[in-house]
Design an enzyme around this catalytic site. Structure first.
Site, PDB file in Angstrom:
ATOM      1  N   ASP A  42       0.855  -1.184   0.000  1.00  0.00           N
ATOM      2  CA  ASP A  42       0.000   0.000   0.000  1.00  0.00           C
ATOM      3  C   ASP A  42       0.895   1.240   0.000  1.00  0.00           C
ATOM      4  O   ASP A  42       1.632   1.482   0.957  1.00  0.00           O
ATOM      5  CB  ASP A  42      -0.842  -0.026   1.287  1.00  0.00           C
ATOM      6  CG  ASP A  42      -2.254   0.469   1.100  1.00  0.00           C
ATOM      7  OD1 ASP A  42      -2.615   0.860  -0.021  1.00  0.00           O
ATOM      8  OD2 ASP A  42      -3.009   0.446   2.102  1.00  0.00           O
TER       9      ASP A  42
ATOM     10  N   GLU B  59      -4.597   4.939  -3.608  1.00  0.00           N
ATOM     11  CA  GLU B  59      -5.970   5.365  -3.371  1.00  0.00           C
ATOM     12  C   GLU B  59      -6.372   6.441  -4.385  1.00  0.00           C
ATOM     13  O   GLU B  59      -5.554   7.288  -4.748  1.00  0.00           O
ATOM     14  CB  GLU B  59      -6.115   5.945  -1.953  1.00  0.00           C
ATOM     15  CG  GLU B  59      -5.922   4.897  -0.856  1.00  0.00           C
ATOM     16  CD  GLU B  59      -6.205   5.447   0.539  1.00  0.00           C
ATOM     17  OE1 GLU B  59      -6.664   6.605   0.662  1.00  0.00           O
ATOM     18  OE2 GLU B  59      -5.969   4.698   1.504  1.00  0.00           O
TER      19      GLU B  59
ATOM     20  N   GLU C 251     -14.202   0.342  -1.052  1.00  0.00           N
ATOM     21  CA  GLU C 251     -14.314   0.402   0.411  1.00  0.00           C
ATOM     22  C   GLU C 251     -15.489   1.246   0.874  1.00  0.00           C
ATOM     23  O   GLU C 251     -15.654   2.400   0.441  1.00  0.00           O
ATOM     24  CB  GLU C 251     -13.000   0.966   0.994  1.00  0.00           C
ATOM     25  CG  GLU C 251     -13.048   1.151   2.513  1.00  0.00           C
ATOM     26  CD  GLU C 251     -11.701   1.300   3.187  1.00  0.00           C
ATOM     27  OE1 GLU C 251     -10.660   1.125   2.535  1.00  0.00           O
ATOM     28  OE2 GLU C 251     -11.701   1.578   4.402  1.00  0.00           O
TER      29      GLU C 251
END
Ligand SMILES: Nc1nc(=O)c2c([nH]1)NC[C@@H]1CN(c3ccc(C(=O)N[C@@H](CCC(=O)O)C(=O)O)cc3)CN21
Ligand SMILES: CC(C)C(=O)C(=O)O
Ligand SMILES: [Mg+2]
Length: 295
Positions: A64, A96, A163
């Site tokens: 990540d 992201e 998410e």
């Protein structure tokens, strides 16, 4: 997919046959004690990725990319993505964001690194989202998330995490895409599911951590209780003198050596007494002793 942050957790995830191990920036919260994922940096992520890689034989390893390591320029994103592969030994990276980040995904993929996307609740953006809460709850916002996911696919992402969105939104994203979706708090209609290791195994049972366990997380074990009970039992045993018992005192010496050792100790004690006696005699005869007496 399940997160792992160190060698033992990676071994567990890998041996359980889980397809993907994610070294998530959630490490900031569940391992490092921060309130958000924002503070964790490249050095910390790489430190954890290396340990995860040593414990993973079979699962795909995704690293990540931390907040601030990919947003400001494609060059910075590239530099840091390379570090995940070359230093962190991951197989892919995750970033992201949606349409606004598609050009970064494209750049990284074009340079030979597989990228996993992440849309919906993007925790690194908590500052503008105002909290860890569900996204895509209006018609227009939900359509925007579908567009975000499509843009990531177009840019070359190999999968997308979705998410904290209502189930129909995750379903629409899944139907719109050819690449797999991996849901978290996004209902049952995604291709895969991901949970945070500590959450799903009930390791965050300490009151301090309770706030961070999201409502969507099912606990498949209560490891926090098991750990606490183990530690309390150790303390009780040590205080009661019942640990270590004979069974846990395994190192023996031959009986003859033990007798010889005891004899040596007795000799030493005698000679120490003699030495102490002689030292006292010497002191008595010295000027120093006269001075001590004066005082
Ligand atoms: N331990 C852990 N597990 C996670 O799943 C996780 C992290 N950390 N850190 C990064 C993000 C943040 N996550 C979260 C955390 C909490 C909620 C949650 O329960 N939100 C509330 C609303 C709270 C509010 O409005 O402020 C909810 O009811 O949806 C959702 C996602 C998911 N991710
Ligand atoms: C929850 C997953 C998707 C994540 O990004 C993380 O663990 O950091
Ligand atoms: Mg993350």
């Amino acid at each position: 997919m399940v997160t792992a942050y160190d060698y033992p957790s990676a071994l567990h995830v890998d041996l359980a046959g889980i397809d993907i191990v994610l070294c998530g920036d959630s490490v900031a919260m569940v391992e490092l004690g921060y309130d958000t994922t924002q503070p964790v940096d490249m050095e910390q992520m790489l430190h954890h990725c290396k340990a995860v890689a040593r414990g993973t034989k079979r699962s795909l390893i995704v690293g990540d990319m931390p907040f601030g390591s990919y947003e400001v320029s494609e060059e910075l994103a590239m530099t840091n993505a390379f570090r995940f592969i070359k230093e962190g030994f991951t197989d892919a990276v995750k970033i992201e964001g949606g349409r606004d980040r598609a050009h970064i995904v494209e750049k990284i993929v074009k340079n030979g690194i597989a990228v996993m996307g992440h849309v919906g609740l993007t925790p690194q953006a908590i500052s503008v989202l105002g909290g860890f809460r569900a996204q895509g709850r209006t018609a227009v916002k939900a359509r925007g998330l579908v567009d975000d996911a499509l843009a990531l696919q177009e840019a070359g992402a190999f999968a997308v995490v979705v998410e904290c969105v209502p189930a129909p939104v995750a379903q629409a994203i899944t139907e719109a895409l050819e690449i797999p979706t991996i849901g978290i708090g996004a209902g049952p209609h995604t291709c895969g599911q991901v949970l945070v290791y500590h959450d799903m195994l009930g390791m965050t049972t300490h009151p301090h951590h309770e706030a961070f366990v999201p409502r969507f997380c099912k606990r498949y074990a209560q490891l926090g209780n098991v750990i606490r009970e183990g530690l309390e039992s150790f303390k009780q045993d040590v205080e009661a003198g019942t640990f270590p018992s004979e069974a846990y005192s395994p190192y023996k010496m031959p009986a003859a050596e033990l007798r010889a050792f005891q004899a040596l100790m007795a000799q030493d004690a005698t000679s120490r007494q003699t030495q102490a006696h002689r030292a006292a005699e010497r002191l008595k005869q010295s000027d120093e002793y006269e001075q001590i007496k004066l005082y």
